[in-house]
Design a protein around this motif. Structure first.
Motif, PDB file in Angstrom:
ATOM      1  N   ILE A 271      10.975   5.646  -6.756  1.00 15.00           N
ATOM      2  CA  ILE A 271      10.922   6.567  -5.615  1.00 15.00           C
ATOM      3  C   ILE A 271       9.497   7.054  -5.392  1.00 15.00           C
ATOM      4  CG2 ILE A 271      11.567   8.901  -4.873  1.00 15.00           C
ATOM      5  CD1 ILE A 271      13.801   6.981  -4.386  1.00 15.00           C
ATOM      6  N   TRP A 272       8.831   7.437  -6.454  1.00 17.71           N
ATOM      7  CA  TRP A 272       7.493   8.005  -6.354  1.00 17.71           C
ATOM      8  C   TRP A 272       6.491   6.988  -5.816  1.00 17.71           C
ATOM      9  CZ3 TRP A 272       2.778   8.008  -9.483  1.00 17.71           C
ATOM     10  CH2 TRP A 272       1.928   9.080  -9.189  1.00 17.71           C
ATOM     11  N   VAL A 273       6.572   5.760  -6.317  1.00 22.57           N
ATOM     12  CA  VAL A 273       5.634   4.712  -5.872  1.00 22.57           C
ATOM     13  C   VAL A 273       5.878   4.372  -4.398  1.00 22.57           C
ATOM     14  CG1 VAL A 273       4.977   2.289  -6.156  1.00 22.57           C
ATOM     15  CG2 VAL A 273       5.247   3.755  -8.166  1.00 22.57           C
ATOM     16  N   ILE A 274       7.145   4.253  -3.995  1.00 22.43           N
ATOM     17  CA  ILE A 274       7.434   3.960  -2.589  1.00 22.43           C
ATOM     18  C   ILE A 274       6.898   5.075  -1.696  1.00 22.43           C
ATOM     19  CG2 ILE A 274       9.280   3.709  -0.867  1.00 22.43           C
ATOM     20  CD1 ILE A 274      10.949   2.329  -3.004  1.00 22.43           C
ATOM     21  N   TRP A 275       7.068   6.331  -2.105  1.00 23.40           N
ATOM     22  CA  TRP A 275       6.559   7.459  -1.304  1.00 23.40           C
ATOM     23  C   TRP A 275       5.031   7.430  -1.217  1.00 23.40           C
ATOM     24  CZ3 TRP A 275       7.718  10.474   2.402  1.00 23.40           C
ATOM     25  CH2 TRP A 275       7.020  11.657   2.639  1.00 23.40           C
ATOM     26  N   ARG A 276       4.373   7.095  -2.330  1.00 16.88           N
ATOM     27  CA  ARG A 276       2.912   6.986  -2.311  1.00 16.88           C
ATOM     28  C   ARG A 276       2.455   5.870  -1.384  1.00 16.88           C
ATOM     29  NH1 ARG A 276       0.473   5.142  -6.265  1.00 16.88           N
ATOM     30  NH2 ARG A 276      -1.552   6.090  -5.900  1.00 16.88           N
ATOM     31  N   LYS A 277       3.151   4.741  -1.423  1.00 20.45           N
ATOM     32  CA  LYS A 277       2.777   3.628  -0.561  1.00 20.45           C
ATOM     33  C   LYS A 277       3.004   3.987   0.907  1.00 20.45           C
ATOM     34  CE  LYS A 277       1.414   1.050  -3.832  1.00 20.45           C
ATOM     35  NZ  LYS A 277      -0.047   0.838  -4.000  1.00 20.45           N
ATOM     36  N   ARG A 278       4.037   4.756   1.158  1.00 16.67           N
ATOM     37  CA  ARG A 278       4.264   5.235   2.531  1.00 16.67           C
ATOM     38  C   ARG A 278       3.089   6.061   3.009  1.00 16.67           C
ATOM     39  NH1 ARG A 278       4.400  10.645   4.791  1.00 16.67           N
ATOM     40  NH2 ARG A 278       5.872  10.662   6.556  1.00 16.67           N
ATOM     41  N   ASN A 279       2.607   6.975   2.173  1.00 21.21           N
ATOM     42  CA  ASN A 279       1.492   7.826   2.553  1.00 21.21           C
ATOM     43  C   ASN A 279       0.204   7.036   2.730  1.00 21.21           C
ATOM     44  OD1 ASN A 279       3.093  10.123   2.532  1.00 21.21           O
ATOM     45  ND2 ASN A 279       2.629  10.612   0.401  1.00 21.21           N
ATOM     46  N   GLU A 280      -0.019   6.073   1.857  1.00 23.74           N
ATOM     47  CA  GLU A 280      -1.202   5.226   2.002  1.00 23.74           C
ATOM     48  C   GLU A 280      -1.148   4.421   3.296  1.00 23.74           C
ATOM     49  OE1 GLU A 280      -1.442   2.806  -1.450  1.00 23.74           O
ATOM     50  OE2 GLU A 280      -2.018   4.459  -2.800  1.00 23.74           O
ATOM     51  N   SER A 281       0.026   3.942   3.628  1.00 20.25           N
ATOM     52  CA  SER A 281       0.181   3.174   4.860  1.00 20.25           C
ATOM     53  C   SER A 281       0.016   4.050   6.090  1.00 20.25           C
ATOM     54  CB  SER A 281       1.557   2.504   4.878  1.00 20.25           C
ATOM     55  OG  SER A 281       1.737   1.757   6.057  1.00 20.25           O
ATOM     56  N   ARG A 282       0.578   5.259   6.050  1.00 21.61           N
ATOM     57  CA  ARG A 282       0.529   6.142   7.211  1.00 21.61           C
ATOM     58  C   ARG A 282      -0.851   6.753   7.428  1.00 21.61           C
ATOM     59  NH1 ARG A 282       4.155   8.164  10.565  1.00 21.61           N
ATOM     60  NH2 ARG A 282       5.903   7.287   9.375  1.00 21.61           N
ATOM     61  N   PHE A 283      -1.525   7.131   6.340  1.00 24.15           N
ATOM     62  CA  PHE A 283      -2.781   7.862   6.475  1.00 24.15           C
ATOM     63  C   PHE A 283      -4.023   7.019   6.212  1.00 24.15           C
ATOM     64  CE2 PHE A 283       0.405  11.080   5.057  1.00 24.15           C
ATOM     65  CZ  PHE A 283       0.511  11.726   6.275  1.00 24.15           C
ATOM     66  N   GLU A 284      -3.850   5.858   5.575  1.00 26.78           N
ATOM     67  CA  GLU A 284      -5.011   5.015   5.280  1.00 26.78           C
ATOM     68  C   GLU A 284      -4.865   3.605   5.856  1.00 26.78           C
ATOM     69  OE1 GLU A 284      -5.854   5.083   1.087  1.00 26.78           O
ATOM     70  OE2 GLU A 284      -5.237   7.185   0.897  1.00 26.78           O
ATOM     71  N   ASP A 285      -3.794   3.386   6.632  1.00 23.73           N
ATOM     72  CA  ASP A 285      -3.554   2.088   7.294  1.00 23.73           C
ATOM     73  C   ASP A 285      -3.471   0.927   6.315  1.00 23.73           C
ATOM     74  OD1 ASP A 285      -3.485   3.193   9.868  1.00 23.73           O
ATOM     75  OD2 ASP A 285      -5.661   3.130  10.029  1.00 23.73           O
ATOM     76  N   LYS A 286      -2.942   1.183   5.118  1.00 24.45           N
ATOM     77  CA  LYS A 286      -2.773   0.101   4.144  1.00 24.45           C
ATOM     78  C   LYS A 286      -1.452  -0.623   4.387  1.00 24.45           C
ATOM     79  CE  LYS A 286      -5.644   2.012   0.458  1.00 24.45           C
ATOM     80  NZ  LYS A 286      -5.716   2.375  -0.988  1.00 24.45           N
ATOM     81  N   VAL A 287      -1.454  -1.915   4.148  1.00 22.44           N
ATOM     82  CA  VAL A 287      -0.276  -2.749   4.380  1.00 22.44           C
ATOM     83  C   VAL A 287       0.587  -2.791   3.121  1.00 22.44           C
ATOM     84  CG1 VAL A 287       0.524  -5.071   4.995  1.00 22.44           C
ATOM     85  CG2 VAL A 287      -1.570  -4.150   6.022  1.00 22.44           C
ATOM     86  N   TRP A 288       1.913  -2.797   3.334  1.00 20.91           N
ATOM     87  CA  TRP A 288       2.833  -2.926   2.204  1.00 20.91           C
ATOM     88  C   TRP A 288       2.785  -4.358   1.662  1.00 20.91           C
ATOM     89  CZ3 TRP A 288       7.850   0.063   1.358  1.00 20.91           C
ATOM     90  CH2 TRP A 288       7.679   1.424   1.684  1.00 20.91           C
TER      91      TRP A 288
END
Length: 330
Positions: A271-288
């Motif tokens: 859960i924690w890693v998915i939430w972090r990846k969501r934030n990175e994608s939303r605020f830093e434009d990183k791709v999953w």
């Protein structure tokens, strides 16, 4: 709340921000009372100084007709021969039904008169001396939560969560997940935060509205992550819908205390890693990148196992990530 300031009584007060009608049911607003002195620092219409609601809420029609919508209490009357008389001014001649409302308003105000030489101040109801303290605020919050009925299954999930061996920041995040308190787009919109049509969608699959349940469980990419993680453990299950049910079902796959502790930590880590990846994608434009996300979950669990000792593992991390853990969880 903003920066605190010292009150006249020597205690600490949080800086008072706008306590509008929409916040009147909060624990903080419920425990504040306005004590009127000379009426020079309290808005007649806007602040709740007579009862639990402001006069503009109780008498919206009269508020619209008032010539002095932003006046303080002291501006709405005068002393005549030692008696306080209300002098409310209106922008037009009032209709009969509006006169009836004025009579009702004056009835509510009857018996009140400003206290000359005394200033208006806040009184903290949760403390006998009226001064705000952190301890009384904590007790007020606790009392409010005790009033909310909590289902036994929800209580069991919380108990399982806080008894899990995992880093504090991860437990806090997953606690917010179980309470549906993450700042996902649906929750932000519910709190009247403006979110654009494009921005409110899921960052992984572009589903129209992001929610915690969709992002963490139902999104096709998240579902693939859970499938890979479950395959890594060697267990199988019928994945349920709903976050509390998902957590309980995942944990109950275990057949002993050792594997139960590991699965709890693994669920929280995922859960924690998915939430972090969501934030990175939303605020830093990183791709999953699913392979990278799954590897991060496994790597973190390897480091947690070194710290917390879920079970004995002496092999290198690459073997940990490529092995199936079922035999170690028995």
């Amino acid at each position: 709340m903003e920066r605190r300031r010292r009150s006249a009584g020597g205690g600490w007060w949080p800086k008072i921000v706008n306590l509008g009608v929409g916040k009147a049911s909060s624990w903080f607003a419920k425990n504040l009372k306005r004590k009127i002195g000379d009426g020079g620092n309290t808005k007649f219409w806007h602040q709740a100084w007579k009862g639990e609601q402001s006069l503009k809420v109780l008498f919206p029609r009269l508020f619209l007709l008032s010539n002095n919508k932003n006046g303080n209490i002291c501006d709405m009357g005068e002393w005549i021969d030692g008696s306080w008389m209300w002098t409310l001014n209106w922008r037009r001649v009032l209709l009969d039904r509006e006169v009836e409302q004025i009579q009702s308003l004056l009835g509510q105000l009857s018996g009140f008169s400003p206290c000359v030489g005394s200033v208006d101040k806040w009184f903290w109801r949760a403390q006998k001396n009226g001064v705000y303290t952190a301890n009384s605020a904590y007790q007020a919050i606790s009392d409010q939560f005790e009033e909310r009925r909590v289902e036994p299954e929800e209580m069991k999930s919380f108990s399982d969560l806080w008894n899990t061996t995992a880093p504090q920041k991860v437990r806090v995040t997953t606690w917010r997940v179980l309470r549906n308190r993450l700042p996902t787009c649906d929750n932000l919109i519910r709190r009247n935060v403006q979110v654009g049509e494009v921005e409110k969608g899921c960052v992984a699959c572009f589903f129209p509205l992001e929610s915690a349940s969709h992002l963490l469980l139902d999104c096709p990419k998240s579902a693939m992550i859970w499938d890979q993680i479950l395959n890594w453990t060697g267990y199988s299950w019928a994945r349920p819908r709903g976050i509390p049910e998902h957590f309980s079902s995942f944990v109950y796959l275990a057949n002993c205390k050792k594997s139960s502790q590991f699965l709890k930590a693994l669920w929280m880590c995922t859960i924690w890693v998915i939430w972090r990846k969501r934030n990175e994608s939303r605020f830093e434009d990183k791709v999953w990148v699913l392979k990278s996300i799954i590897m991060e979950i496994k790597t973190r669990m390897w480091s947690w196992n070194k710290i917390f000792g879920f079970f004995a593992w002496e092999s290198p991390i690459l073997e940990w990530c490529s092995s199936q853990l079922y035999s170690f969880l028995l």
